[in-house]
Motif scaffolding. Structure first.
Motif, PDB file in Angstrom:
ATOM      1  N   TRP A 128       0.839  -1.198   0.000  1.00 55.61           N
ATOM      2  CA  TRP A 128       0.000   0.000   0.000  1.00 55.61           C
ATOM      3  C   TRP A 128       0.876   1.251   0.000  1.00 55.61           C
ATOM      4  O   TRP A 128       0.628   2.200  -0.745  1.00 55.61           O
ATOM      5  N   SER A 129       1.931   1.251   0.825  1.00 58.64           N
ATOM      6  CA  SER A 129       2.842   2.402   0.888  1.00 58.64           C
ATOM      7  C   SER A 129       3.565   2.596  -0.442  1.00 58.64           C
ATOM      8  O   SER A 129       3.715   3.719  -0.918  1.00 58.64           O
ATOM      9  N   ARG A 130       4.007   1.504  -1.058  1.00 59.02           N
ATOM     10  CA  ARG A 130       4.696   1.574  -2.340  1.00 59.02           C
ATOM     11  C   ARG A 130       3.752   2.094  -3.425  1.00 59.02           C
ATOM     12  O   ARG A 130       4.116   2.957  -4.211  1.00 59.02           O
ATOM     13  N   ASP A 131       2.522   1.595  -3.442  1.00 59.83           N
ATOM     14  CA  ASP A 131       1.536   2.057  -4.422  1.00 59.83           C
ATOM     15  C   ASP A 131       1.210   3.531  -4.211  1.00 59.83           C
ATOM     16  O   ASP A 131       1.064   4.286  -5.168  1.00 59.83           O
ATOM     17  N   ALA A 134       4.138   5.526  -5.442  1.00 59.57           N
ATOM     18  CA  ALA A 134       4.144   5.513  -6.909  1.00 59.57           C
ATOM     19  C   ALA A 134       3.043   6.418  -7.449  1.00 59.57           C
ATOM     20  O   ALA A 134       3.224   7.112  -8.448  1.00 59.57           O
ATOM     21  N   GLY A 135       1.898   6.448  -6.787  1.00 58.84           N
ATOM     22  CA  GLY A 135       0.789   7.318  -7.194  1.00 58.84           C
ATOM     23  C   GLY A 135       1.160   8.776  -7.066  1.00 58.84           C
ATOM     24  O   GLY A 135       0.819   9.600  -7.917  1.00 58.84           O
ATOM     25  N   LYS A 136       1.880   9.135  -6.024  1.00 51.92           N
ATOM     26  CA  LYS A 136       2.327  10.525  -5.847  1.00 51.92           C
ATOM     27  C   LYS A 136       3.332  10.895  -6.932  1.00 51.92           C
ATOM     28  O   LYS A 136       3.304  11.995  -7.465  1.00 51.92           O
ATOM     29  N   ALA A 139       1.470  11.533 -10.107  1.00 54.13           N
ATOM     30  CA  ALA A 139       0.755  12.811 -10.018  1.00 54.13           C
ATOM     31  C   ALA A 139       1.710  13.978 -10.225  1.00 54.13           C
ATOM     32  O   ALA A 139       1.381  14.946 -10.917  1.00 54.13           O
ATOM     33  N   VAL A 140       2.913  13.898  -9.669  1.00 55.17           N
ATOM     34  CA  VAL A 140       3.914  14.964  -9.833  1.00 55.17           C
ATOM     35  C   VAL A 140       4.341  15.045 -11.293  1.00 55.17           C
ATOM     36  O   VAL A 140       4.452  16.134 -11.864  1.00 55.17           O
ATOM     37  N   ASP A 141       4.566  13.886 -11.937  1.00 51.14           N
ATOM     38  CA  ASP A 141       4.943  13.872 -13.352  1.00 51.14           C
ATOM     39  C   ASP A 141       3.856  14.485 -14.217  1.00 51.14           C
ATOM     40  O   ASP A 141       4.146  15.239 -15.153  1.00 51.14           O
ATOM     41  N   GLU A 142       2.607  14.172 -13.925  1.00 52.85           N
ATOM     42  CA  GLU A 142       1.490  14.726 -14.696  1.00 52.85           C
ATOM     43  C   GLU A 142       1.406  16.233 -14.520  1.00 52.85           C
ATOM     44  O   GLU A 142       1.146  16.964 -15.479  1.00 52.85           O
TER      45      GLU A 142
END
Length: 151
Positions: A128-131, A134-136, A139-142
Motif C-alpha cells: 500500500w505504501s509503495r503504491d 508511486a501514485g504521488k 501525479a507529480v509527473d502529470e
C-alpha cells in the motif's frame, strides 16, 4: 511419587490455560475487526487473513482441550495418589504430562501461523505504501507535463 509432584503442575497449567484464553479473546477481536474491514472493502489480504484465522482458531481450540485434559488428568492423579493408588496416580500423571506436551505443540504451531499472519499484514502495508508513493510520483509527473504544455 508423592501427592506433591502432580500438585506442582497445578499453577503452571492454570497459567497456561489463562494464556490460551487470552489468545482466544485476541483472535475473536481480530476476527471482528477483519469482518468490519471486509464489509468496507473486499480485497485479497482479508481473505488470506481469514484463512489464517480459521487455522488459528482450530489450533487454539485443540491446545485448550489438551490443556484442560492435562489439568483434569493431573487432578485425577492427585486423587489416585490420595487414595494410595500409586500406580494409577503415576499413570494418570504421565498421561497428563503427555497431554500438556501436546497442548504446547499446538501452541507453537499457532504462534507460527500468527507470525505468518502478521507478515501478510506487513506485506499489505508495504504494498500500500509503495503504491501510494508511486501514485504521488505519477501525479507529480502529470503536473510537470501540464506545466510544460501551458508554456
Amino acid at each position: 511419587m508423592t501427592l506433591t509432584t502432580p500438585a506442582l503442575l497445578f499453577p503452571a497449567i492454570s497459567l497456561l490455560l489463562l494464556a490460551y484464553t487470552n489468545r482466544f479473546l485476541t483472535l475473536a477481536q481480530l476476527i471482528r475487526k477483519l469482518a468490519d474491514e471486509e464489509r468496507d472493502a473486499h480485497h485479497e489480504v482479508a481473505m488470506r487473513q481469514i484463512l489464517l484465522l480459521r487455522k488459528r482458531i482450530t489450533l487454539t481450540k485443540r491446545m485448550q482441550m489438551a490443556g484442560v485434559l492435562s489439568f483434569l488428568l493431573c487432578t485425577l492423579s492427585m486423587f489416585a495418589l490420595f487414595l494410595s493408588l500409586k500406580l494409577l496416580g503415576m499413570l494418570l500423571f504421565g498421561v497428563s504430562l503427555i497431554s500438556l506436551s501436546v497442548s504446547l505443540v499446538f501452541s507453537l504451531w499457532e504462534v507460527k501461523i500468527s507470525t505468518n499472519a502478521l507478515n501478510v499484514q506487513l506485506q499489505d502495508i508495504e504494498n500500500w505504501s509503495r503504491d501510494r508513493a508511486a501514485g504521488k510520483a505519477v501525479a507529480v509527473d502529470e503536473e510537470e507535463e501540464e506545466g510544460m504544455h501551458g508554456l
